[in-house]
Scaffold this motif. Structure first.
Motif, mmCIF file in Angstrom:
data_model
loop_
_atom_site.group_PDB
_atom_site.id
_atom_site.type_symbol
_atom_site.label_atom_id
_atom_site.label_comp_id
_atom_site.label_asym_id
_atom_site.label_seq_id
_atom_site.Cartn_x
_atom_site.Cartn_y
_atom_site.Cartn_z
ATOM 1 N N TYR A 43 0.824 -1.203 0.000
ATOM 2 C CA TYR A 43 0.000 0.000 0.000
ATOM 3 C C TYR A 43 0.863 1.261 0.000
ATOM 4 C CZ TYR A 43 -4.430 -2.404 0.331
ATOM 5 O OH TYR A 43 -5.527 -3.165 0.054
ATOM 6 N N ARG A 46 1.919 1.760 -3.580
ATOM 7 C CA ARG A 46 0.780 2.276 -4.348
ATOM 8 C C ARG A 46 0.576 3.762 -4.099
ATOM 9 N NH1 ARG A 46 -4.718 -1.018 -4.119
ATOM 10 N NH2 ARG A 46 -5.266 1.118 -3.694
ATOM 11 N N ALA A 47 0.633 4.170 -2.831
ATOM 12 C CA ALA A 47 0.436 5.582 -2.498
ATOM 13 C C ALA A 47 1.554 6.432 -3.104
ATOM 14 C CB ALA A 47 0.383 5.770 -0.981
ATOM 15 N N TYR A 49 3.335 5.781 -5.764
ATOM 16 C CA TYR A 49 3.134 5.825 -7.217
ATOM 17 C C TYR A 49 2.034 6.823 -7.579
ATOM 18 C CZ TYR A 49 2.358 4.257 -11.998
ATOM 19 O OH TYR A 49 2.226 4.210 -13.358
ATOM 20 N N GLN A 50 0.956 6.822 -6.802
ATOM 21 C CA GLN A 50 -0.132 7.758 -7.064
ATOM 22 C C GLN A 50 0.315 9.197 -6.827
ATOM 23 O OE1 GLN A 50 -3.113 6.154 -4.490
ATOM 24 N NE2 GLN A 50 -3.853 4.693 -5.999
ATOM 25 N N ASP A 53 2.449 10.551 -9.728
ATOM 26 C CA ASP A 53 1.685 10.928 -10.910
ATOM 27 C C ASP A 53 0.743 12.109 -10.678
ATOM 28 O OD1 ASP A 53 2.874 9.021 -12.473
ATOM 29 O OD2 ASP A 53 1.304 7.537 -12.181
ATOM 30 N N ALA A 54 0.702 12.608 -9.453
ATOM 31 C CA ALA A 54 -0.186 13.743 -9.159
ATOM 32 C C ALA A 54 0.324 14.992 -9.871
ATOM 33 C CB ALA A 54 -0.233 13.978 -7.649
#
Length: 65
Positions: A43, A46-47, A49-50, A53-54
Motif C-alpha cells: 500500500y 501504491r500511495a 506511485y499515485q 503521478d499527481a
C-alpha cells in the motif's frame, strides 16, 4: 527512537487495508507479522506511485533538467 506522529497512524488506518487471513495467499498462512508488513509495503508503494503521478504546479527541484 522517535514517536510516530498521529497523522501517520491515521493515514495507515485509512489507507492500509489488511485482508482477512482467510484471503491471504497460502505462503503467508500462519505468519501474520510478515503478511501485515507485506501488505503495508504494498500500500505504501501504491500511495507513492499515485503521488508521483499527481499534477504539480512546478516540478520538484531535483527533477529539473
Amino acid at each position: 527512537m522517535h514517536e510516530i506522529p498521529q497523522i501517520v497512524e491515521d493515514l495507515y488506518d485509512t489507507i492500509v487495508m489488511i485482508p482477512d487471513e482467510k484471503d491471504w495467499p497460502p505462503y503467508l498462512a500462519g505468519t501474520p507479522a510478515v503478511a501485515r508488513n507485506l501488505y503495508s509495503f504494498y500500500y505504501g508503494l501504491r500511495a507513492g506511485y499515485q503521488l508521483h503521478d499527481a499534477p504539480r504546479k512546478e516540478p520538484l527541484p531535483f527533477f529539473e533538467d
